[in-house]
Scaffold this motif. Structure first.
Motif, PDB file in Angstrom:
ATOM      1  N   VAL A  38       0.828  -1.207   0.000  1.00  0.00           N
ATOM      2  CA  VAL A  38       0.000   0.000   0.000  1.00  0.00           C
ATOM      3  C   VAL A  38       0.869   1.268   0.000  1.00  0.00           C
ATOM      4  O   VAL A  38       0.699   2.122  -0.879  1.00  0.00           O
ATOM      5  CB  VAL A  38      -1.021  -0.002   1.159  1.00  0.00           C
ATOM      6  CG1 VAL A  38      -1.771   1.326   1.237  1.00  0.00           C
ATOM      7  CG2 VAL A  38      -2.003  -1.166   0.994  1.00  0.00           C
ATOM      8  N   ARG A  42       1.168   3.971  -3.124  1.00  0.00           N
ATOM      9  CA  ARG A  42       0.886   5.402  -2.931  1.00  0.00           C
ATOM     10  C   ARG A  42       2.079   6.261  -3.342  1.00  0.00           C
ATOM     11  O   ARG A  42       1.919   7.271  -4.039  1.00  0.00           O
ATOM     12  CB  ARG A  42       0.523   5.687  -1.477  1.00  0.00           C
ATOM     13  CG  ARG A  42      -0.871   5.282  -1.097  1.00  0.00           C
ATOM     14  CD  ARG A  42      -1.146   5.572   0.373  1.00  0.00           C
ATOM     15  NE  ARG A  42      -1.081   6.995   0.692  1.00  0.00           N
ATOM     16  CZ  ARG A  42      -2.110   7.828   0.647  1.00  0.00           C
ATOM     17  NH1 ARG A  42      -3.291   7.390   0.276  1.00  0.00           N
ATOM     18  NH2 ARG A  42      -1.961   9.095   0.973  1.00  0.00           N
ATOM     19  N   SER A  74      -4.931   3.453  -2.410  1.00  0.00           N
ATOM     20  CA  SER A  74      -4.832   2.754  -1.123  1.00  0.00           C
ATOM     21  C   SER A  74      -5.957   1.738  -0.958  1.00  0.00           C
ATOM     22  O   SER A  74      -5.717   0.601  -0.530  1.00  0.00           O
ATOM     23  CB  SER A  74      -4.889   3.749   0.034  1.00  0.00           C
ATOM     24  OG  SER A  74      -3.786   4.594   0.010  1.00  0.00           O
ATOM     25  N   GLU A  75      -7.157   2.127  -1.276  1.00  0.00           N
ATOM     26  CA  GLU A  75      -8.311   1.239  -1.106  1.00  0.00           C
ATOM     27  C   GLU A  75      -8.234   0.034  -2.042  1.00  0.00           C
ATOM     28  O   GLU A  75      -8.501  -1.098  -1.626  1.00  0.00           O
ATOM     29  CB  GLU A  75      -9.620   2.003  -1.313  1.00  0.00           C
ATOM     30  CG  GLU A  75      -9.880   3.077  -0.278  1.00  0.00           C
ATOM     31  CD  GLU A  75      -9.984   2.551   1.143  1.00  0.00           C
ATOM     32  OE1 GLU A  75     -10.273   1.357   1.353  1.00  0.00           O
ATOM     33  OE2 GLU A  75      -9.775   3.356   2.073  1.00  0.00           O
ATOM     34  N   THR A  78      -5.306  -2.259  -0.913  1.00  0.00           N
ATOM     35  CA  THR A  78      -5.700  -2.921   0.335  1.00  0.00           C
ATOM     36  C   THR A  78      -6.703  -4.037   0.060  1.00  0.00           C
ATOM     37  O   THR A  78      -6.597  -5.138   0.607  1.00  0.00           O
ATOM     38  CB  THR A  78      -6.298  -1.901   1.325  1.00  0.00           C
ATOM     39  OG1 THR A  78      -5.292  -0.957   1.666  1.00  0.00           O
ATOM     40  CG2 THR A  78      -6.808  -2.579   2.582  1.00  0.00           C
ATOM     41  N   ASN A  79      -7.665  -3.776  -0.791  1.00  0.00           N
ATOM     42  CA  ASN A  79      -8.667  -4.780  -1.146  1.00  0.00           C
ATOM     43  C   ASN A  79      -7.999  -6.009  -1.761  1.00  0.00           C
ATOM     44  O   ASN A  79      -8.344  -7.150  -1.427  1.00  0.00           O
ATOM     45  CB  ASN A  79      -9.684  -4.168  -2.113  1.00  0.00           C
ATOM     46  CG  ASN A  79     -11.031  -4.818  -2.019  1.00  0.00           C
ATOM     47  OD1 ASN A  79     -11.520  -5.111  -0.939  1.00  0.00           O
ATOM     48  ND2 ASN A  79     -11.643  -5.039  -3.167  1.00  0.00           N
ATOM     49  N   CYS A  81      -4.940  -6.984  -1.228  1.00  0.00           N
ATOM     50  CA  CYS A  81      -4.198  -7.652  -0.149  1.00  0.00           C
ATOM     51  C   CYS A  81      -5.119  -8.491   0.723  1.00  0.00           C
ATOM     52  O   CYS A  81      -4.778  -9.619   1.110  1.00  0.00           O
ATOM     53  CB  CYS A  81      -3.481  -6.620   0.719  1.00  0.00           C
ATOM     54  SG  CYS A  81      -2.096  -5.788  -0.081  1.00  0.00           S
ATOM     55  N   LEU A  82      -6.285  -7.975   1.044  1.00  0.00           N
ATOM     56  CA  LEU A  82      -7.196  -8.645   1.959  1.00  0.00           C
ATOM     57  C   LEU A  82      -8.006  -9.767   1.323  1.00  0.00           C
ATOM     58  O   LEU A  82      -8.332 -10.749   1.982  1.00  0.00           O
ATOM     59  CB  LEU A  82      -8.175  -7.629   2.574  1.00  0.00           C
ATOM     60  CG  LEU A  82      -7.580  -6.592   3.506  1.00  0.00           C
ATOM     61  CD1 LEU A  82      -8.642  -5.579   3.917  1.00  0.00           C
ATOM     62  CD2 LEU A  82      -6.967  -7.257   4.729  1.00  0.00           C
ATOM     63  N   GLY A 126     -14.059   0.325   1.722  1.00  0.00           N
ATOM     64  CA  GLY A 126     -13.166   0.555   0.585  1.00  0.00           C
ATOM     65  C   GLY A 126     -13.857   0.763  -0.743  1.00  0.00           C
ATOM     66  O   GLY A 126     -13.644   1.770  -1.415  1.00  0.00           O
TER      67      GLY A 126
END
Length: 158
Positions: A38, A42, A74-75, A78-79, A81-82, A126
């Motif tokens: 992340v 960025r 970032s969102e 992150t999505n 990654c998760l 997100g």
């Protein structure tokens, strides 16, 4: 474990075809196996915005547009990654009217905003944020097997 590799490409992605304008500038960041995906994404996007004249911003509206881009990056990362075993690549493309973000990941799921959106509760915001900040967004499945590209388009600052 791989490392992130940055490259600049002049070839257009599929962005802004609706407007008849391909991306004039495209940058790619390889993220397979990268730690800190992340912040790395960025920073990479911030450098592209600086090189393309979006930053430093001359007005509050231009600053807000650049901050929106960084938040969407970032969102989306992150999505990935998760929910998708991590991002493989970030692509950032721009033309005079649109900035397009693409996150390639190996996942099979489809991101979507949680409905109903529950402000004030942790997590699950997100894709709601992406939907609110972007002109459009979507998912393109990899035609050669598993994986997908999640893309989002934001208006270029005026």
């Amino acid at each position: 474990m791989g490392t992130a590799a940055e490259s600049t490409a002049s070839a257009a992605t599929g962005a802004a075809r609706r407007a008849g304008q391909p991306m004039r500038q495209v940058r790619r960041l390889r993220l397979v196996g990268a730690s800190g995906a992340v912040p790395r994404a960025r920073d990479f996007t911030r450098r592209a915005l600086q090189d393309w004249g979006w930053l430093p911003a001359a007005t509050a509206d231009q600053r807000a547009a650049a901050e929106d881009v960084l938040l969407v990056v970032s969102e989306l990362v992150t999505n990935a990654c998760l929910h998708a075993d991590g991002p493989e690549e970030l692509r950032v493309g721009a033309n005079a009217k649109v900035l397009r973000l693409e996150i390639v990941d190996p996942g099979s799921g489809s991101p979507s905003p949680r409905t109903p959106h529950r402000a004030g509760r942790p997590g699950g915001h997100g894709m709601f944020i992406v939907q609110r900040l972007c002109l459009d967004w979507g998912v393109v499945r990899n035609s050669e097997g598993s994986g997908k590209t999640v893309w989002a388009e934001l208006a270029a600052p005026h």
